[in-house]
Design an enzyme around this catalytic site. Structure first.
Site, PDB file in Angstrom:
ATOM      1  N   TYR A   1      -9.522   5.020   7.364  1.00 54.86           N
ATOM      2  CA  TYR A   1      -9.727   5.313   8.787  1.00 54.86           C
ATOM      3  C   TYR A   1     -10.789   6.406   8.860  1.00 54.86           C
ATOM      4  O   TYR A   1     -10.597   7.486   8.289  1.00 54.86           O
ATOM      5  CB  TYR A   1      -8.440   5.827   9.434  1.00 54.86           C
TER       6      TYR A   1
ATOM      7  N   PRO B   1      -4.664  -0.719  18.661  1.00 58.61           N
ATOM      8  CA  PRO B   1      -4.373  -1.119  17.274  1.00 58.61           C
ATOM      9  C   PRO B   1      -4.487  -0.002  16.238  1.00 58.61           C
ATOM     10  O   PRO B   1      -4.158  -0.220  15.068  1.00 58.61           O
ATOM     11  CB  PRO B   1      -5.413  -2.213  16.993  1.00 58.61           C
TER      12      PRO B   1
ATOM     13  N   TYR C   1       3.895   6.033  10.488  1.00 61.51           N
ATOM     14  CA  TYR C   1       3.022   4.944  10.032  1.00 61.51           C
ATOM     15  C   TYR C   1       3.816   3.897   9.235  1.00 61.51           C
ATOM     16  O   TYR C   1       3.624   2.692   9.421  1.00 61.51           O
ATOM     17  CB  TYR C   1       1.887   5.527   9.186  1.00 61.51           C
TER      18      TYR C   1
ATOM     19  N   LYS D   1       0.600  -1.142  15.079  1.00 58.61           N
ATOM     20  CA  LYS D   1       2.003  -1.289  15.462  1.00 58.61           C
ATOM     21  C   LYS D   1       2.356  -2.536  16.286  1.00 58.61           C
ATOM     22  O   LYS D   1       3.536  -2.812  16.496  1.00 58.61           O
ATOM     23  CB  LYS D   1       2.440  -0.061  16.287  1.00 58.61           C
TER      24      LYS D   1
ATOM     25  N   HIS E   1       0.837  -1.205   0.000  1.00 57.54           N
ATOM     26  CA  HIS E   1       0.000   0.000   0.000  1.00 57.54           C
ATOM     27  C   HIS E   1       0.867   1.248   0.000  1.00 57.54           C
ATOM     28  O   HIS E   1       1.760   1.390   0.827  1.00 57.54           O
ATOM     29  CB  HIS E   1      -0.882   0.031   1.251  1.00 57.54           C
TER      30      HIS E   1
HETATM   31  P1  RFL Z   1       1.554 -13.127  20.867  1.00 57.35           P
HETATM   32  O1  RFL Z   1       1.191 -13.139  19.419  1.00 57.35           O
HETATM   33  O2  RFL Z   1       0.472 -12.883  21.845  1.00 57.35           O
HETATM   34  O3  RFL Z   1       2.269 -14.503  21.159  1.00 57.35           O
HETATM   35  C1  RFL Z   1       2.511 -14.956  22.470  1.00 57.35           C
HETATM   36  C2  RFL Z   1       2.455 -16.454  22.449  1.00 57.35           C
HETATM   37  O4  RFL Z   1       2.751 -16.939  23.754  1.00 57.35           O
HETATM   38  C3  RFL Z   1       1.859 -17.992  24.053  1.00 57.35           C
HETATM   39  N1  RFL Z   1       1.756 -18.138  25.502  1.00 57.35           N
HETATM   40  C4  RFL Z   1       2.380 -19.120  26.194  1.00 57.35           C
HETATM   41  N2  RFL Z   1       3.213 -20.094  25.802  1.00 57.35           N
HETATM   42  C5  RFL Z   1       3.678 -20.939  26.746  1.00 57.35           C
HETATM   43  N3  RFL Z   1       3.323 -20.856  28.045  1.00 57.35           N
HETATM   44  C6  RFL Z   1       2.487 -19.910  28.490  1.00 57.35           C
HETATM   45  N4  RFL Z   1       2.126 -19.853  29.761  1.00 57.35           N
HETATM   46  C7  RFL Z   1       1.986 -18.975  27.534  1.00 57.35           C
HETATM   47  N5  RFL Z   1       1.145 -17.915  27.608  1.00 57.35           N
HETATM   48  C8  RFL Z   1       1.024 -17.432  26.388  1.00 57.35           C
HETATM   49  C9  RFL Z   1       0.562 -17.575  23.390  1.00 57.35           C
HETATM   50  O5  RFL Z   1      -0.309 -18.677  23.163  1.00 57.35           O
HETATM   51  C10 RFL Z   1       1.075 -16.979  22.096  1.00 57.35           C
HETATM   52  O6  RFL Z   1       1.162 -17.928  21.063  1.00 57.35           O
HETATM   53  O7  RFL Z   1       2.695 -12.041  21.174  1.00 57.35           O
HETATM   54  P2  RFL Z   1       3.936 -11.518  20.268  1.00 57.35           P
HETATM   55  O8  RFL Z   1       4.653 -12.648  19.644  1.00 57.35           O
HETATM   56  O9  RFL Z   1       4.638 -10.553  21.111  1.00 57.35           O
HETATM   57  O10 RFL Z   1       3.228 -10.756  19.040  1.00 57.35           O
HETATM   58  C11 RFL Z   1       2.551  -9.552  19.230  1.00 57.35           C
HETATM   59  C12 RFL Z   1       1.312  -9.479  18.334  1.00 57.35           C
HETATM   60  O11 RFL Z   1       0.595 -10.694  18.370  1.00 57.35           O
HETATM   61  C13 RFL Z   1       0.380  -8.360  18.791  1.00 57.35           C
HETATM   62  O12 RFL Z   1       1.109  -7.177  19.079  1.00 57.35           O
HETATM   63  C14 RFL Z   1      -0.677  -7.959  17.766  1.00 57.35           C
HETATM   64  O13 RFL Z   1      -1.396  -9.034  17.227  1.00 57.35           O
HETATM   65  C15 RFL Z   1      -1.653  -6.998  18.458  1.00 57.35           C
HETATM   66  N6  RFL Z   1      -2.961  -6.994  17.840  1.00 57.35           N
HETATM   67  C16 RFL Z   1      -3.145  -6.243  16.743  1.00 57.35           C
HETATM   68  N7  RFL Z   1      -2.122  -5.482  16.278  1.00 57.35           N
HETATM   69  C17 RFL Z   1      -2.297  -4.743  15.181  1.00 57.35           C
HETATM   70  O14 RFL Z   1      -1.351  -4.069  14.753  1.00 57.35           O
HETATM   71  N8  RFL Z   1      -3.515  -4.743  14.497  1.00 57.35           N
HETATM   72  C18 RFL Z   1      -4.580  -5.516  14.925  1.00 57.35           C
HETATM   73  O15 RFL Z   1      -5.626  -5.520  14.294  1.00 57.35           O
HETATM   74  C19 RFL Z   1      -4.407  -6.285  16.077  1.00 57.35           C
HETATM   75  N9  RFL Z   1      -5.416  -7.075  16.523  1.00 57.35           N
HETATM   76  C20 RFL Z   1      -4.014  -7.782  18.357  1.00 57.35           C
HETATM   77  C21 RFL Z   1      -5.245  -7.823  17.649  1.00 57.35           C
HETATM   78  C22 RFL Z   1      -3.892  -8.529  19.523  1.00 57.35           C
HETATM   79  C23 RFL Z   1      -4.937  -9.293  20.033  1.00 57.35           C
HETATM   80  N10 RFL Z   1      -4.753  -9.954  21.308  1.00 57.35           N
HETATM   81  C24 RFL Z   1      -3.450 -10.114  21.862  1.00 57.35           C
HETATM   82  C25 RFL Z   1      -5.789 -10.279  22.197  1.00 57.35           C
HETATM   83  C26 RFL Z   1      -6.283  -8.620  18.101  1.00 57.35           C
HETATM   84  C27 RFL Z   1      -6.145  -9.370  19.287  1.00 57.35           C
HETATM   85  C28 RFL Z   1      -7.312 -10.239  19.701  1.00 57.35           C
HETATM   86  C1  PHB Z   2      -5.696  -4.864  10.020  1.00 55.93           C
HETATM   87  O1  PHB Z   2      -5.523  -5.041   8.787  1.00 55.93           O
HETATM   88  O2  PHB Z   2      -6.183  -5.743  10.747  1.00 55.93           O
HETATM   89  C2  PHB Z   2      -5.360  -3.545  10.608  1.00 55.93           C
HETATM   90  C3  PHB Z   2      -4.791  -2.569   9.813  1.00 55.93           C
HETATM   91  C4  PHB Z   2      -4.495  -1.331  10.352  1.00 55.93           C
HETATM   92  C5  PHB Z   2      -4.778  -1.065  11.684  1.00 55.93           C
HETATM   93  C6  PHB Z   2      -5.324  -2.053  12.482  1.00 55.93           C
HETATM   94  C7  PHB Z   2      -5.631  -3.307  11.947  1.00 55.93           C
HETATM   95  O3  PHB Z   2      -4.517   0.165  12.191  1.00 55.93           O
END
Ligand code: RFL
Ligand code: PHB
Length: 386
Positions: free
Chosen positions: A200, A287, A379, A291, A72
């Site tokens: 957005y 979110p 961004y 980031k 993008h």
């Molecule tokens: P993760 O991906 O949470 O991975 C951590 C892993 O550790 C495991 N774990 C354990 N393993 C062993 N023993 C234990 N006791 C454990 N406890 C937990 C978990 O099962 C998991 O597999 O962290 P990591 O690697 O730091 O990655 C970070 C990203 O995942 C996170 O920052 C983003 O996904 C945040 N986030 C979003 N970010 C965005 O930029 N855009 C989004 O749309 C967005 N949606 C989200 C999200 C995070 C969410 N969470 C954490 C609830 C949506 C959700 C639902």
């Molecule tokens: C997504 O594609 O899930 C997404 C993209 C941008 C954001 C948050 C989530 O700021």
């Protein structure tokens, strides 16, 4: 069992670290609480900074990302009935890429399994021991059988709810937190995206975001209450709200629906003794700035470099600077994510002052090249220190 680095968690942070260490000739064991289908199916983030893409490509993890990722060059802001494009590429020479986090996780799991090095799923009772000594240990259970891993270093990559951060001495840990009075209701729908770029939207009813996963899959978000009851949101109501906030949308079958709470959170320092925290284990961003996953990648770049100089040369200088280097970026990204969130969400209901200030800020932004540049360079991703 013995290894050099015990990695708790197989999210983007833990899996990327395992991969970078393997390429540097450093052995690790990855312990994951959930099953492989669970972590590969978890729908979360979707937007990669150019630096994250480059990091994955340089690590040999970019084949499918380069084929299937959607590059993008800009994004759209909608408010007060108007629509404005921010030319990210024109302003910065860089771009962002849409590639689902679970796709990146699938690629990294496959790469790990190909190395033949251990990645244990569905482990229980993970507990960290002796982290302040030179010989930390992790104990856990597999199918009810107690296991022990002796290591030189532990990487806590276990997300916000994992045990690693809790293993740090509470008197040494400082926590900074802001919980927002709203959440996002997110859906994945079998419908072509309304635009080839992200939209957005700030609306009197609340924020909305139109993003995507492919040419036929839309990912759409609506601001909602933190305790929103999904049963009150049949598909018809979701589409209606999306139309109100975004204008026309393409409807399709909803294949996933969920509510994500919003918080800003930082734990300092990110290291104690031989335990290093990376990714969501140390920090959470709302979110709105996209980031979360990118910060996890940035932490792991620094950690992999630090551990490489430790194991190769016995040099601890970079390990000692790990927390400071990461936190400098973390706080800038926290500020950016908080700012994007503040500008676009409805906080207090019908507060006319809030409304006017938000619209003034957006209006300034879309008419000032300097303000657009400030948004764009954050961004697409600030340059790495390491
Ligand atoms: P993760 O991906 O949470 O991975 C951590 C892993 O550790 C495991 N774990 C354990 N393993 C062993 N023993 C234990 N006791 C454990 N406890 C937990 C978990 O099962 C998991 O597999 O962290 P990591 O690697 O730091 O990655 C970070 C990203 O995942 C996170 O920052 C983003 O996904 C945040 N986030 C979003 N970010 C965005 O930029 N855009 C989004 O749309 C967005 N949606 C989200 C999200 C995070 C969410 N969470 C954490 C609830 C949506 C959700 C639902
Ligand atoms: C997504 O594609 O899930 C997404 C993209 C941008 C954001 C948050 C989530 O700021």
């Amino acid at each position: 069992m013995r290894t050099q680095v015990g990695i708790v968690g197989a999210g983007p942070a833990g899996l990327l670290l395992a991969h970078l260490l393997h390429r540097a000739g450093i052995d690790s064991v990855v312990l994951e609480a959930r099953s492989r289908p669970h972590i590969e199916g978890r729908i979360r983030a979707g937007l990669l900074e150019q630096g994250s893409v480059d990091t994955l490509v340089e690590a040999g993890l970019g084949d499918r990302l380069l084929r299937e990722g959607l590059a993008h060059d800009g994004l759209e802001l909608r408010f007060d009935g108007g629509s404005y494009r921010i030319d990210l590429h024109g302003l910065t020479g860089r771009r962002v890429t849409i590639y689902g986090q679970q796709e990146a996780v699938k690629d990294m799991v496959a790469a790990r399994l190909e190395t033949g090095r251990p990645l244990h799923f569905e482990v229980g009772d993970v507990t960290l021991h002796d982290i302040a000594t030179g010989h930390p240990r992790i104990t856990w259970t597999a199918d009810g059988v107690a296991q022990e891993l002796r290591c030189d270093i532990i990487a806590g990559c276990d997300g916000f709810h994992g045990p690693s951060r809790e293993a740090m001495p509470p008197e040494l840990l400082r926590v900074y937190e802001r919980v927002y009075p709203f959440a996002w209701l997110g859906i994945l729908a079998e419908a072509p995206p309304i635009s080839h770029e992200l939209i957005y939207a700030r609306h009197a009813e609340g924020f909305a975001l139109a993003t995507m996963r492919s040419a036929s899959l839309s990912r759409l978000y609506l601001q909602c209450a933190p305790d929103e009851d999904l049963s009150l949101w049949p598909d018809g109501r979701i589409w209606e709200s999306l139309v109100t906030r975004l204008g026309a949308v393409n409807e399709g079958r909803v294949i996933q629906k969920g509510v994500t709470g919003m918080r800003s959170f930082v734990a300092e320092p990110m290291r104690h003794g031989r335990l290093f925290l990376a990714g969501d284990a140390a920090h959470i961003v709302p979110p709105t700035g996209a980031k979360g996953m990118n910060l996890a990648v940035a932490d792991v770049r620094v950690l992999a470099a630090a551990l490489t100089s430790f194991f190769r040369d016995g040099d601890t200088a970079l390990m000692d600077r790990y927390s400071d280097i990461c936190l400098k970026r973390v706080w800038k990204v926290q500020r950016f994510s908080w700012w994007m969130t503040s500008m676009l969400h409805r906080y207090r209901g019908d507060d006319p002052f809030e409304h006017r200030v938000q619209v003034a800020e957006l209006d300034y932004l879309v008419h000032s090249k300097a303000a657009q540049m400030a948004l764009a360079e954050q961004y697409v991703g600030l340059p790495y220190d390491i």
